[in-house]
Design a protein around this motif. Structure first.
Motif, PDB file in Angstrom:
ATOM      1  N   ALA A 154      40.028  38.766  39.273  1.00 49.09           N
ATOM      2  CA  ALA A 154      41.168  39.275  38.513  1.00 49.09           C
ATOM      3  C   ALA A 154      41.456  38.302  37.381  1.00 49.09           C
ATOM      4  CB  ALA A 154      42.397  39.435  39.395  1.00 49.09           C
ATOM      5  N   VAL A 155      41.981  38.843  36.280  1.00 50.51           N
ATOM      6  CA  VAL A 155      42.347  38.022  35.124  1.00 50.51           C
ATOM      7  C   VAL A 155      43.752  38.420  34.709  1.00 50.51           C
ATOM      8  CG1 VAL A 155      41.798  37.367  32.756  1.00 50.51           C
ATOM      9  CG2 VAL A 155      39.945  37.872  34.372  1.00 50.51           C
ATOM     10  N   MET A 156      44.644  37.443  34.596  1.00 50.03           N
ATOM     11  CA  MET A 156      46.038  37.697  34.235  1.00 50.03           C
ATOM     12  C   MET A 156      46.422  36.763  33.101  1.00 50.03           C
ATOM     13  SD  MET A 156      47.388  37.843  38.173  1.00 50.03           S
ATOM     14  CE  MET A 156      45.987  36.882  38.774  1.00 50.03           C
ATOM     15  N   VAL A 157      46.756  37.322  31.945  1.00 49.56           N
ATOM     16  CA  VAL A 157      47.084  36.492  30.789  1.00 49.56           C
ATOM     17  C   VAL A 157      48.382  36.959  30.145  1.00 49.56           C
ATOM     18  CG1 VAL A 157      44.677  35.898  30.299  1.00 49.56           C
ATOM     19  CG2 VAL A 157      45.695  37.911  29.224  1.00 49.56           C
ATOM     20  N   LEU A 158      49.070  36.006  29.535  1.00 52.65           N
ATOM     21  CA  LEU A 158      50.252  36.300  28.736  1.00 52.65           C
ATOM     22  C   LEU A 158      49.848  36.247  27.273  1.00 52.65           C
ATOM     23  CD1 LEU A 158      52.844  33.977  30.547  1.00 52.65           C
ATOM     24  CD2 LEU A 158      51.930  36.199  31.270  1.00 52.65           C
ATOM     25  N   GLY A 159      50.532  37.012  26.423  1.00 42.46           N
ATOM     26  CA  GLY A 159      50.155  36.978  25.018  1.00 42.46           C
ATOM     27  C   GLY A 159      50.999  37.877  24.149  1.00 42.46           C
ATOM     28  N   ALA A 195      46.188  32.531  32.408  1.00 45.24           N
ATOM     29  CA  ALA A 195      46.486  31.680  31.255  1.00 45.24           C
ATOM     30  C   ALA A 195      47.705  32.212  30.522  1.00 45.24           C
ATOM     31  CB  ALA A 195      45.299  31.615  30.304  1.00 45.24           C
ATOM     32  N   GLY A 196      48.434  31.284  29.890  1.00 47.74           N
ATOM     33  CA  GLY A 196      49.548  31.653  29.041  1.00 47.74           C
ATOM     34  C   GLY A 196      49.079  32.022  27.650  1.00 47.74           C
ATOM     35  N   THR A 197      50.030  32.247  26.755  1.00 48.95           N
ATOM     36  CA  THR A 197      49.717  32.774  25.430  1.00 48.95           C
ATOM     37  C   THR A 197      48.719  31.926  24.660  1.00 48.95           C
ATOM     38  OG1 THR A 197      51.922  33.768  25.313  1.00 48.95           O
ATOM     39  CG2 THR A 197      50.730  33.497  23.240  1.00 48.95           C
ATOM     40  N   ASP A 198      48.894  30.595  24.662  1.00 52.72           N
ATOM     41  CA  ASP A 198      48.043  29.768  23.811  1.00 52.72           C
ATOM     42  C   ASP A 198      46.651  29.531  24.378  1.00 52.72           C
ATOM     43  OD1 ASP A 198      49.151  28.283  25.799  1.00 52.72           O
ATOM     44  OD2 ASP A 198      49.589  26.517  24.578  1.00 52.72           O
ATOM     45  N   LEU A 209      44.681  28.355  36.959  1.00 53.10           N
ATOM     46  CA  LEU A 209      45.738  28.604  35.984  1.00 53.10           C
ATOM     47  C   LEU A 209      45.641  27.558  34.883  1.00 53.10           C
ATOM     48  CD1 LEU A 209      48.284  29.853  34.881  1.00 53.10           C
ATOM     49  CD2 LEU A 209      49.581  28.824  36.736  1.00 53.10           C
ATOM     50  N   LEU A 210      45.338  28.007  33.673  1.00 52.84           N
ATOM     51  CA  LEU A 210      45.181  27.100  32.543  1.00 52.84           C
ATOM     52  C   LEU A 210      46.564  26.768  31.981  1.00 52.84           C
ATOM     53  CD1 LEU A 210      42.216  28.913  30.732  1.00 52.84           C
ATOM     54  CD2 LEU A 210      42.102  27.160  32.531  1.00 52.84           C
ATOM     55  N   ARG A 211      46.958  25.523  32.113  1.00 52.14           N
ATOM     56  CA  ARG A 211      48.281  25.117  31.646  1.00 52.14           C
ATOM     57  C   ARG A 211      48.345  25.108  30.117  1.00 52.14           C
ATOM     58  NH1 ARG A 211      52.459  21.827  33.595  1.00 52.14           N
ATOM     59  NH2 ARG A 211      51.285  21.099  35.412  1.00 52.14           N
ATOM     60  N   GLY A 212      49.425  25.644  29.571  1.00 51.59           N
ATOM     61  CA  GLY A 212      49.650  25.622  28.133  1.00 51.59           C
ATOM     62  C   GLY A 212      50.898  24.822  27.810  1.00 51.59           C
TER      63      GLY A 212
END
Length: 289
Positions: A159-164, A135-138, A82-85
């Motif tokens: 799996a890939v889960m992103v916000l944006g 990852a989150g939006t940024d 999980l890539l912290r933003g």
């Protein structure tokens, strides 16, 4: 003199209460069997079986970067990076997924997606065929770029889960990664959804493909920031991860403790603010402390 002691005593009491509340928030995860360890790329959330994990830090000889080897008595975990933003509530997803048997690396903001992925997949406790990227939006574009670069290389994301936002949906249209979920705060345009799904019928459903084949795709609006700590986002992340990688620990999707943790933490910070106000009042009454 007595008047000066009262604000100091009040401040001390608020500080003690705030510390107890923070300890209680951390204790909630501990009671669930989740352990958080600091490692080179960030923070590692280990589920209940993590009690048998042994991490040994060592320098790699190339710049002195510290890594860790680990063993889980021969066992392996489903995993997630999980890539912290910035202010994206990533700790909520890390905590809740770990409660469900997933080892999660919450990568620091200055750690690249590639570095975080390499670290997690180098660990002996990671089940290589069941590792997700989030990852989150940024940092969504960074995650999508890495996921695409890994396709067909034997180390790809399960799996890939992103916000944006709508731009993220459009970027996801060209992605070739497995089981892609894009969550936005507002609905994207019909054109963006059509490009993402490839057909009007799938765009109308908001879903296409099969998890078992790695072809599942979804793009939907869930409101909020969106942030990982938003209830709708958290529920969808938990569901998608379980459908993609399997449910190592069976818990209802709505069984979450992060709301309680957040409540304790906000109350703790309120206590610290009250302590600061009391000390400021003492200084105002009696001059410099």
């Amino acid at each position: 003199m007595r008047g000066l002691l009262r604000p100091a005593a009040l401040a001390a009491a608020f500080l003690l209460l705030g510390g107890c509340l923070l300890a209680a928030a951390s204790g909630l995860l501990g009671a669930e069997g989740v352990e958080i360890r600091s490692v080179g790329p960030g923070r590692l959330y280990l589920p209940a079986a993590g009690e048998s994990v042994t991490l040994t830090a060592h320098a790699d000889g190339e710049g002195g970067h510290v890594h860790a080897d680990a063993a889980v008595d021969g066992g392996r975990f489903n995993a997630a990076v999980l890539l912290r933003g910035r202010f994206d509530g990533a700790g909520a997803a890390a905590a809740e997924l770990s409660r469900r048997g997933v080892a999660v690396l919450l990568a620091d903001r200055d750690v690249s997606a590639a570095e975080a992925w390499d670290y997690m997949l180098s660990q002996r406790f990671t089940r290589l065929s069941a590792a997700a990227l989030m990852a989150g939006t940024d940092r969504a574009r960074e995650a999508l770029s890495l996921a695409d670069s890994l396709v067909g290389g034997g180390r790809e994301c399960a799996a890939v889960m992103v916000l944006g936002d709508e731009d993220t949906v459009r970027a996801g249209a060209a992605a070739r990664c497995r089981n892609l979920l894009v969550l936005t705060s507002r609905p994207a345009s019909d054109e963006a959804y059509l490009a993402f799904f490839g057909s009007a019928s799938a765009a109308a459903r908001g879903f296409e493909g099969y998890f078992s084949e790695g072809t599942a795709r979804a793009a939907e609006a869930v409101g909020g920031g969106p942030r990982f700590s938003d209830a709708g986002v958290l529920a969808r992340i938990i569901e998608w991860q379980g459908s993609s990688l399997g449910h190592a620990v069976e818990l209802p999707d709505d069984d979450v403790i992060y709301k309680d943790m957040t409540c304790y933490r906000w109350c703790a910070w309120a206590c610290f603010a009250a302590a600061a106000a009391a000390l400021l009042r003492r200084k105002t009454i009696g001059g410099p402390i």
